[in-house]
Design a protein around this motif. Structure first.
Motif, PDB file in Angstrom:
ATOM      1  N   GLY A  54      -4.872   5.104   2.764  1.00  0.00           N
ATOM      2  CA  GLY A  54      -5.694   3.946   2.434  1.00  0.00           C
ATOM      3  C   GLY A  54      -6.767   4.445   1.311  1.00  0.00           C
ATOM      4  O   GLY A  54      -7.351   3.663   0.684  1.00  0.00           O
ATOM      5  N   GLN A  55      -7.097   5.772   1.146  1.00  0.00           N
ATOM      6  CA  GLN A  55      -8.210   6.215   0.335  1.00  0.00           C
ATOM      7  C   GLN A  55      -8.036   6.290  -0.919  1.00  0.00           C
ATOM      8  O   GLN A  55      -8.989   6.384  -1.685  1.00  0.00           O
ATOM      9  N   GLN A  56      -6.747   6.753  -1.388  1.00  0.00           N
ATOM     10  CA  GLN A  56      -6.394   6.888  -2.856  1.00  0.00           C
ATOM     11  C   GLN A  56      -5.516   5.675  -3.248  1.00  0.00           C
ATOM     12  O   GLN A  56      -4.431   6.118  -3.825  1.00  0.00           O
ATOM     13  N   LEU A  57      -5.790   4.554  -3.079  1.00  0.00           N
ATOM     14  CA  LEU A  57      -4.688   3.508  -3.578  1.00  0.00           C
ATOM     15  C   LEU A  57      -4.390   3.508  -5.055  1.00  0.00           C
ATOM     16  O   LEU A  57      -5.336   3.373  -5.798  1.00  0.00           O
ATOM     17  N   GLY A  58      -3.246   3.609  -5.209  1.00  0.00           N
ATOM     18  CA  GLY A  58      -2.535   3.571  -6.758  1.00  0.00           C
ATOM     19  C   GLY A  58      -2.294   5.241  -7.312  1.00  0.00           C
ATOM     20  O   GLY A  58      -1.953   5.243  -8.281  1.00  0.00           O
ATOM     21  N   ASP A  59      -3.138   5.918  -6.694  1.00  0.00           N
ATOM     22  CA  ASP A  59      -2.816   7.328  -6.947  1.00  0.00           C
ATOM     23  C   ASP A  59      -1.852   8.112  -6.136  1.00  0.00           C
ATOM     24  O   ASP A  59      -2.238   8.555  -5.136  1.00  0.00           O
TER      25      ASP A  59
ATOM     26  N   ALA B  38       4.132   1.038  -6.396  1.00  0.00           N
ATOM     27  CA  ALA B  38       4.163  -0.494  -6.518  1.00  0.00           C
ATOM     28  C   ALA B  38       2.810  -0.896  -7.132  1.00  0.00           C
ATOM     29  O   ALA B  38       2.702  -1.626  -8.202  1.00  0.00           O
ATOM     30  N   TYR B  39       1.751  -0.235  -6.788  1.00  0.00           N
ATOM     31  CA  TYR B  39       0.197  -0.433  -7.236  1.00  0.00           C
ATOM     32  C   TYR B  39       0.290  -0.104  -8.649  1.00  0.00           C
ATOM     33  O   TYR B  39      -0.301  -0.678  -9.489  1.00  0.00           O
ATOM     34  N   ALA B  40       0.859   1.070  -8.939  1.00  0.00           N
ATOM     35  CA  ALA B  40       0.660   1.589 -10.178  1.00  0.00           C
ATOM     36  C   ALA B  40       1.441   0.861 -11.235  1.00  0.00           C
ATOM     37  O   ALA B  40       1.176   0.432 -12.282  1.00  0.00           O
ATOM     38  N   ALA B  41       2.528   0.247 -10.813  1.00  0.00           N
ATOM     39  CA  ALA B  41       3.369  -0.573 -11.479  1.00  0.00           C
ATOM     40  C   ALA B  41       2.768  -2.022 -11.880  1.00  0.00           C
ATOM     41  O   ALA B  41       2.851  -2.345 -12.901  1.00  0.00           O
TER      42      ALA B  41
ATOM     43  N   ALA C   7      -0.723  -4.015 -19.421  1.00  0.00           N
ATOM     44  CA  ALA C   7       0.120  -4.366 -20.302  1.00  0.00           C
ATOM     45  C   ALA C   7      -0.275  -6.018 -20.756  1.00  0.00           C
ATOM     46  O   ALA C   7      -0.071  -6.430 -21.697  1.00  0.00           O
ATOM     47  N   LEU C   8      -0.329  -6.881 -19.614  1.00  0.00           N
ATOM     48  CA  LEU C   8      -0.821  -7.931 -19.781  1.00  0.00           C
ATOM     49  C   LEU C   8      -1.937  -8.103 -20.390  1.00  0.00           C
ATOM     50  O   LEU C   8      -2.226  -9.215 -21.415  1.00  0.00           O
ATOM     51  N   ALA C   9      -2.684  -7.436 -19.981  1.00  0.00           N
ATOM     52  CA  ALA C   9      -4.262  -7.500 -20.546  1.00  0.00           C
ATOM     53  C   ALA C   9      -4.252  -7.100 -21.928  1.00  0.00           C
ATOM     54  O   ALA C   9      -5.058  -7.616 -22.950  1.00  0.00           O
TER      55      ALA C   9
END
Length: 888
Positions: free
Chosen positions: A183-188, A317-320, A327-329
């Motif tokens: 849980g320390q590097q969420l998304g990486d 999933a977090y990266a997606a 993309a929405l931004a």
């Protein structure tokens, strides 16, 4: 010997081993005479008592007696030493446990020499009881054993194995550490795997070596992401398969376990997101050489793999999700930029439209004919409405871009708010509502941006008028400490609780909420929130459906940003807001002269919630027809029941009963089902037209439209000789989910009115010809289809105009089939054409499920020709859709 000839205890035993279970029987049969303790008959009483105590206990116990450490133990202890039993009976303890004697010698000798009992929890002990050097843990107590003379004659030990508990706790700690690292590097993903793999190093006994291999979207196979316990370069950098990976670990000669024995075994576990999910990689884990790879060890490995798979899946999933959010931004930024550019571009033509109209009204207004003056006034007021929409868009864009800021000046907020609310008083009274304004002096100066405060007040009051049908609206202003509080309360329709959290989001509308008009951008309340936030304030709403709503704005009294240039007054744009789209303010009763009195005049019922549109259509159509109006589908039905019109001209989007609801009500009533219905709507595009024609509309015209085209279409509808025969069932209304329900009939385009003159010269009847073609489901097939149709119609002898229309209609149907049909079971379309005795029938068949086209796919209104020459039917099914064009 201690046993008789039949194996029974000898009388010399005195029943010493009788109650000792299996071990008692083995000891009774043992030749003690050859041991250091000698025959049983010569044993001292202290030894007999100690042996009897050991054998009678159900707890693992052992007695080592004399200088030779002769062993006596019970059944419970026998299970702890495994294959060493029963050879250990009567043998030297130091020999039996030679591999673990280094750990036992100290406590045993201390108990015997110092006469002090020991207590050692979780003692690590090396045992070779199962054919390999085993890591075991025991909680043990050693105590001196005394002889008859009171001197120490041996050692008495009580022990229990706690290996499973020690391993479970150790592995549980590791699983916790790995989960924490995940849980320390969420998304990486790469950092997550490195942190988790590094956490495995905290338990080198259970995980002497480990590596993680992951798949990547850009490269085939698996690539090493992290490794511990060895030089990462000693492991393959990439894998096409994982079959030889475990063998590679065995060849590294890595030390493992408590005593540094070589690691010879490893497991490779797949990392998968669950049943049916794709494998994201593999986890390589070395096996402790001093522990058997039993079910518990395998479960531990599976839990580790599950944590890695879950972490990688979550990271991806977090990266997606982050990528989608970015993309929405980016899309949002592009949309905001587009709105800004379009709004800026609209200002110039708006200025050039409104300024000349205003000048003409100012310079020559009194001298203009009444009808012309009314038309110019209509154009000017709607130009002001469009200008307000453009200004709102620009302001919202500026706020989102961070370029807007409130310029606070000292303002008589009570007087200014009362004047702003009064701007809408006339509209409120015309709506039959009560407007109460209570804005006493605040007693303290307030500092706000006047133009922003103007938008806040007008948006809230206009919304209250729009959604209130009976009762009234109360506007109040009061000081509350260092802030000022504005409240706008109404007795309107209210807002469902589920809608309240999204109420201040841009473009959000409460679905199905009754209103005086469906018009608006959905920016009003979002703009209110943004403007209040720029003042450092807040806005909230309290609402109950059927009771009403109260909007509360709280802003600090603030400090000046600039000196005031004079008293704040409503702007020209604010005064333009006094004319609301549902107001019948203009009097258009002076219509151009119509036919002479007594001439038959067809009746047109105009249904639209916009008062200006009703007035415009009344004036446009009055010269030729008698025009009645209604502002919604419900009063339109009442008007039809009172006097049947010849044609209904209706808008689609209306606050109560919309155009489709009105159409369904007319078509399901036998008394009104033959009344022609023409739809006017701002919903441009082919799908909107398809939906209308499928619901049974006679004609469809998108806004903006040319007045001449509307008049011509009404003439065409009224002049058609065909009407629906009574009792003929009508097609059901198109369901909202267009793709799931299959395609619908393509809309017709009314043919131009026929000019009365000399009849055309008769031509030769067309010949009978047929054709059938199977074409790939691709856009490149349309030109080929066009050429084949032209040849077939030329061979049949069709006239050029009719052939042209048929070719265009068929190609439109084919294009629809190619674009709409998704995941076809067969990658082609079938087209069959038949010309028999002047009758033409064409069928276009696809093999997929239809989906609705989006705006970017819309090519305009060319497909409306599909029904211009005859009847269109569509037969949808799960296996495909067939569209048939029949022309006579």
């Amino acid at each position: 010997m201690s046993a008789g000839p039949d194996g029974a205890p000898s009388p010399a035993d005195g029943g010493l081993f009788r109650d000792g279970g299996e071990n008692g029987r083995l000891m009774a049969a043992f030749d003690w005479a050859g041991s250091p303790v000698g025959p049983v008959a010569g044993w001292p009483a202290s030894l007999r008592h100690a042996v009897r105590t050991v054998l009678a206990s159900r707890f693992p116990m052992i007695l080592a007696w004399g200088a030779g450490y002769t062993q006596f133990y019970n059944d419970a202890y026998a299970t702890l030493i495994g294959a060493k039993h029963p050879a250990a009976i009567g043998a030297d303890l130091r020999v039996t446990l030679a591999e673990g004697w280094a750990a036992l010698q100290g406590p045993v000798e201390h108990a015997m020499t110092a006469r002090e009992a020991s207590w050692i929890p979780q003692l690590l002990l090396l045992l070779e009881r199962a054919g390999y050097r085993e890591e075991t843990y025991f909680t043990v107590s050693h105590a001196p054993a005394y002889g008859d003379d009171g001197r120490v004659a041996g050692m008495h030990a009580v022990c229990t194995e706690v290996t499973r508990q020690v391993l479970a706790e150790r592995r549980q700690r590791l699983l916790h550490d790995v989960a924490t690292a995940a849980g320390q590097q969420l998304g990486d993903e790469a950092a997550t795997v490195r942190e988790m793999t590094a956490a495995l190093a905290g338990d080198p006994l259970d995980v002497p070596v480990a590596a993680v291999y992951l798949n990547t979207p850009d490269e085939p196979g698996l690539r090493r992401a992290a490794a511990i316990g060895c030089d990462p370069q000693a492991l393959p950098e990439s894998l096409s398969g994982d079959g030889r990976l475990a063998a590679a670990v065995a060849g590294l000669g890595l030390p493992g376990g408590p005593w540094g024995d070589p690691v010879t075994e490893a497991v490779v576990l797949p990392l998968s997101g669950g049943a049916g999910a794709d494998r994201v990689g593999v986890l390589l884990v070395g096996v402790n050489p001093n522990r058997a790879l039993d079910a518990e060890y395998r479960t531990f490995h599976e839990l580790l793999a599950g944590q890695f798979a879950g972490a990688v899946g979550n990271a991806r999933a977090y990266a997606a999700q982050r990528s989608r959010a970015e993309a929405l931004a980016e899309l949002d930024r592009a949309k905001t930029t587009f709105f800004a550019n379009v709004s800026h571009e609209l200002r110039t033509p708006l200025t050039l439209l409104m300024a000349p109209i205003a000048d003409a009204l100012a310079d020559a207004g009194p001298g203009l004919p009444a009808g012309v003056r009314d038309q110019l006034t209509l154009a000017l007021r709607n130009g002001h409405r469009l200008q307000r929409l453009v200004n709102d868009l620009l302001e919202f864009v500026s706020i989102e871009a961070g370029r807007a800021s409130a310029v606070r000046v000292e303002t008589d907020l009570a007087a200014f708010t009362a004047e702003l609310a009064g701007v809408l008083r006339a509209a409120t009274e015309r709506a039959g509502l009560r407007l109460t304004v209570e804005c006493p002096p605040l007693g303290r100066p307030a500092f706000v941006d006047p133009r922003m405060w103007e938008k806040i007040v007008l948006n809230l009051v206009a919304n209250a008028v729009k959604y209130t049908f009976v009762g009234g609206i109360d506007v109040s202003l009061r000081a509350a400490g260092d802030a000022v509080v504005l409240e706008v309360a109404d007795t309107g329709v209210g807002i469902p609780a589920a809608e309240l959290p999204q109420l201040f989001e841009r473009f959000h509308r409460v679905a199905g909420s009754p209103a005086r008009s469906r018009e608006g951008t959905g920016l009003g309340l979002a703009l209110v929130r943004e403007l209040v936030t720029l003042h450092g304030g807040s806005v909230r709403v309290d609402s109950e459906p059927g009771v009403g709503s109260t909007f509360t704005v709280t802003v600090p009294l603030g400090a000046p940003d600039a000196p005031a240039e004079g008293p704040a007054t409503p702007s020209d744009a604010a005064r333009g807001a006094a004319v609301t789209p549902w107001d019948d303010e203009l009097d258009w009763s002076a219509a151009p002269p119509g036919p002479p009195a007594g001439a038959p005049r067809p009746v047109v019922l105009v249904v639209d919630d916009n008062a200006d549109m009703r007035a415009y259509l009344r004036r446009l159509l009055s010269p030729e027809w008698t025009v009645r109006t209604a502002d919604d589908g419900v009063p339109a039905l009442a008007s039809i029941a009172e006097m049947r019109p010849d044609v209904v001209l209706t808008d689609v989007m209306m606050p109560g009963l919309d155009g489709f609801g009105l159409l369904r009500a007319l078509r399901t009533d036998p008394a009104t089902r033959e009344i022609p219905v023409v739809m006017l709507t701002a919903r441009a595009g082919q799908e909107a037209a398809v939906e209308g024609f499928d619901a049974g509309v006679d004609d469809y015209l998108a806004k903006p439209f040319q007045s001449a085209e509307l008049v011509a279409r009404l003439r065409s509808v009224l002049g058609r000789g065909t009407r629906r025969a009574p009792g003929v069932p009508l097609p059901p209304p198109a369901p909202p989910a267009g793709p799931a329900s299959g395609p619908v009939a393509t809309p017709p385009r009314p043919r131009a009115p026929v000019t009365v003159g000399e009849p055309p010269a008769p031509s030769a009847p067309p010949r009978t010809v047929t054709g059938h073609w199977r074409l790939p489901s691709a856009g490149s097939s349309v030109p080929a289809l066009r050429r084949r149709l032209r040849a077939l119609f030329a061979d049949a002898g069709l006239d050029d105009d009719r052939a042209y229309d048929l070719v265009l209609a068929t190609c439109e149907a084919a294009t629809n089939a190619i674009e709409h049909a998704q995941d076809p079971t067969e990658p082609f379309i079938d087209v069959a054409a038949e010309v028999v005795g002047g009758r033409v029938e064409i069928a276009v068949r696809d093999y997929g499920r239809w989906r609705e086209r989006v705006a970017s796919m819309d090519r305009g209104r060319g497909s409306m020709l599909m029904s211009a020459i005859g009847d269109i039917t569509a037969t949808p099914s799960p296996a495909g859709t067939t569209v048939v064009i029949r022309s006579r």
